[in-house]
Scaffold this active site. Structure first.
Site, PDB file in Angstrom:
ATOM      1  N   LYS A 288       0.793  -1.229   0.000  1.00 43.70           N
ATOM      2  CA  LYS A 288       0.000   0.000   0.000  1.00 43.70           C
ATOM      3  C   LYS A 288       0.828   1.284   0.000  1.00 43.70           C
ATOM      4  O   LYS A 288       1.850   1.391   0.646  1.00 43.70           O
ATOM      5  CB  LYS A 288      -0.933   0.035   1.223  1.00 43.70           C
ATOM      6  CG  LYS A 288      -2.064  -0.949   1.207  1.00 43.70           C
ATOM      7  CD  LYS A 288      -2.989  -0.830   0.003  1.00 43.70           C
ATOM      8  CE  LYS A 288      -3.820   0.431   0.026  1.00 43.70           C
ATOM      9  NZ  LYS A 288      -4.819   0.409   1.104  1.00 43.70           N
TER      10      LYS A 288
ATOM     11  N   GLU B 293      -6.389  12.917   2.303  1.00 48.80           N
ATOM     12  CA  GLU B 293      -7.585  12.472   3.039  1.00 48.80           C
ATOM     13  C   GLU B 293      -7.784  13.279   4.324  1.00 48.80           C
ATOM     14  O   GLU B 293      -8.902  13.627   4.700  1.00 48.80           O
ATOM     15  CB  GLU B 293      -7.461  10.990   3.398  1.00 48.80           C
ATOM     16  CG  GLU B 293      -7.544  10.072   2.202  1.00 48.80           C
ATOM     17  CD  GLU B 293      -7.175   8.657   2.586  1.00 48.80           C
ATOM     18  OE1 GLU B 293      -8.067   7.816   2.663  1.00 48.80           O
ATOM     19  OE2 GLU B 293      -5.979   8.384   2.816  1.00 48.80           O
TER      20      GLU B 293
END
Ligand code: ARG
Length: 458
Positions: A282, A289
Site C-alpha cells: 500500500k 484524506e
C-alpha cells in the site's frame, strides 16, 4: 483574588473557577491584549484620566509582561481566570497602585472584543498570504501542464476533454474568491469596540477614535451594545474559512481519485505518502484524506459559534467566552490545510500522457460531432439526436467514434463528410474550445497570463 470579588462574602469555589477559566485559550491572545491595553492607557493619558507618569510606568511594565509571557517566565494557571485578569494582576505587582488605573473606562467585555478583532486582523492577513501561496503553486503546476490532456467529468462520468492546466486554473479562481471574502471580512474586523465599556459607554471622558487610530483600526464600532455583543465578524471569518476548506476538500478528493490505480494519473512523492501496517504494497494518500477530513473541524466551529450566539440577549453573556475555541480551531486548521495542500501539490507529479491516446475517438468527443452538424446548419436538438444514434451504434458494437466508417456515419446523416475524422481526437476537441474561458490552449494561456499578473501584485 479576582478582579471583581469585593462584593462577595465567599470566593469562587475551585471547581467553578476551573470550569469558568479561559486562560488556556485566551492566553494565546496575550500580545493582542497588551497592544490593546497600551492603546487604552495612551488614550487615558491623552484625556488626562491617567497622569503621564503613571501611564509611562504602565506602558513600560506591559512590555515587560509581554517579554515574560513570551519567554515562558510567566506561566498560565486556571487560577488566573483569563488573560485580562492575569495581565492586570502582574501589572499591579510591578507598578503597584498605578497599575490599578489601567482598567479605567474599560470592561473586559470591550477588552476581549478588541483582542479578538486584533487577533482576527492578524490571522486574516496570514490566511490571505497562504491562499496566495497555494494559488502560485497551482499556477506553476498549470504552466507545466499547459499541454496535458485529461478527461473532464460531470457526474464523475466522462464528459469532454480538458487541458489539465484549465482544471487547475479553476481552483485558482475559487481561491481568489476566498481571498476576496477574507479581504472583505478584514474591513469589518478592523473596527474598534474599545471604549464601549461594559455595555453602555462611559461617563468618563474617553476618546474612542484616538485609541482606534493608535491601533491602526479603520474606526470604532459605534453602538456600545453592539460593540461588546457582536460576534458577526468572527462568524464571517469562520464561514470564509469553511468555504476555503470546502475548496481544499474538493481538490483533495480529486487527488485521492487521481492517485488510485484506476485513474493512475497522480503520483504522490514518498515523503507525502503513507503505508499500511498490514498490506505491504500500500501507498496511501493520507495527507489529502486528512485535509478532506479536517473540514469537519471548521464546519463544526461554524455551527458551534452560530449556536452559541443564537438567542443570546444583548449584551455580553458568558456563553460568548466559548467563541475563542472555535475561532482558533477554524483559523489554525484552515492555515494548516492551505499550507499542506500547497506542499503536497508541489510534491505530486501528474502523468502527462495518461489520457490523450485513450481519449482519441472516445465517446466523450460526441459533443464535437454535434457542434459539427450545427455548423452545417442542423438544428441543435436534431444534431444531438443524430449523434445519440451514432453513440448507440458504437456502444452496441463496442467501437470508438473513430472506428465507424464514413458510410456508417452517412447512413445516419448525409451531412457527415470525411472531415469528421479530424475532429475525433482529444487534441482537436481541445483546440476548438475557443469560447471565452474555454479549454483551448489559447484561452488557457490567456488565463495563465492573467493570473501571473494578478498574483504578482497580490
Ligand atoms: N474571559 C471572558 C471572555 O472571554 C472575558 C470577558 C469577561 N466578562 C465578564 N463580564 N465576565 O468572554
Amino acid at each position: 483574588m479576582a478582579l471583581w470579588d469585593s462584593r462577595f462574602k465567599k470566593s469562587l469555589a475551585d471547581v467553578a473557577l476551573k470550569f469558568s477559566s479561559s486562560i488556556d485559550v485566551d492566553g494565546k491572545f496575550f500580545n493582542e491584549d497588551i497592544d490593546g491595553s497600551k492603546a487604552h492607557v495612551q488614550m487615558l493619558m491623552k484625556t488626562k484620566l491617567v497622569s503621564s507618569n503613571d501611564g509611562k510606568a504602565i506602558l513600560k511594565a506591559l512590555e515587560e509582561i509581554r517579554k515574560e509571557i513570551s519567554s515562558g517566565k510567566i506561566k498560565f494557571s486556571w487560577r488566573d481566570e483569563d488573560i485580562h485578569s492575569l495581565i492586570e494582576d502582574k501589572l499591579v505587582k510591578k507598578v503597584g497602585e498605578r497599575g490599578k488605573r489601567l482598567h479605567t473606562a474599560r470592561s473586559r467585555n470591550d477588552q476581549v472584543a478588541l483582542d479578538e478583532r486584533l487577533f482576527m486582523r492578524k490571522e486574516i492577513t496570514n490566511l490571505i498570504k497562504l491562499t496566495r501561496t497555494l494559488q502560485n503553486t497551482l499556477l506553476k503546476k498549470a504552466q507545466t501542464h499547459k499541454g496535458t490532456i485529461i478527461s473532464g467529468y460531470t457526474h464523475l462520468q466522462r464528459a469532454q476533454p480538458l487541458l489539465f492546466a484549465h482544471h487547475l486554473l479553476a481552483y485558482i479562481s475559487m481561491l481568489d474568491r476566498d481571498a476576496e471574502r477574507l479581504n472583505d471580512c478584514m474591513k469589518r474586523a478592523n473596527m474598534a469596540p474599545l471604549g464601549a465599556a461594559a455595555l453602555a459607554g462611559t461617563s468618563l471622558s474617553v476618546d474612542r477614535k484616538y485609541s482606534a487610530k493608535l491601533l491602526g483600526m479603520n474606526g470604532v464600532v459605534e453602538n456600545s451594545l453592539d460593540a461588546v455583543s457582536d460576534r458577526d465578524v468572527m462568524i464571517e471569518l469562520i464561514s470564509a474559512c469553511s468555504i476555503v476548506m470546502m475548496h481544499l476538500s474538493r481538490l483533495s478528493e480529486e487527488l485521492v481519485l487521481w492517485s488510485s490505480q484506476e485513474f493512475s494519473f497522480a503520483q504522490f512523492d514518498d515523503s507525502f505518502s503513507t503505508g499500511s501496517s498490514l498490506m505491504p504494497q500500500k501507498k496511501n494518500p493520507d495527507i489529502a484524506e486528512l485535509i478532506r477530513g479536517k473540514v469537519g473541524r471548521v464546519y463544526g466551529s461554524l455551527f458551534g459559534l452560530l449556536t452559541i450566539m443564537k438567542a443570546l440577549p444583548l449584551a455580553y453573556n458568558r456563553d460568548m467566552q466559548e467563541d475563542k475555541v472555535h475561532l482558533l480551531q477554524a483559523v489554525d486548521t484552515t492555515k494548516d490545510c492551505l499550507h499542506l495542500t500547497s506542499e503536497l501539490l508541489k510534491k505530486t507529479s501528474f502523468k502527462k500522457d495518461r489520457f490523450e491516446k485513450e481519449l482519441d475517438g472516445d465517446l466523450l468527443l460526441s459533443t464535437d460531432l454535434v457542434d459539427y452538424l450545427v455548423r452545417k446548419n442542423v438544428p441543435f436538438r436534431k444534431a444531438h439526436n443524430i449523434v445519440g444514434n451514432i453513440v448507440a451504434i458504437c456502444v452496441d458494437r463496442g467501437k470508438k467514434l473513430n472506428e465507424l466508417t464514413l458510410a456508417e456515419y452517412k447512413r445516419i446523416s448525409p451531412k457527415f463528410e470525411k472531415d469528421i475524422f479530424k475532429l475525433l481526437t482529444a487534441r482537436s476537441s481541445i483546440q476548438n474550445k475557443k469560447s471565452l474561458g474555454g479549454t483551448s490552449p489559447k484561452e488557457v494561456e490567456k488565463q495563465i497570463n492573467f493570473w501571473k499578473k494578478v498574483l504578482k501584485k497580490a
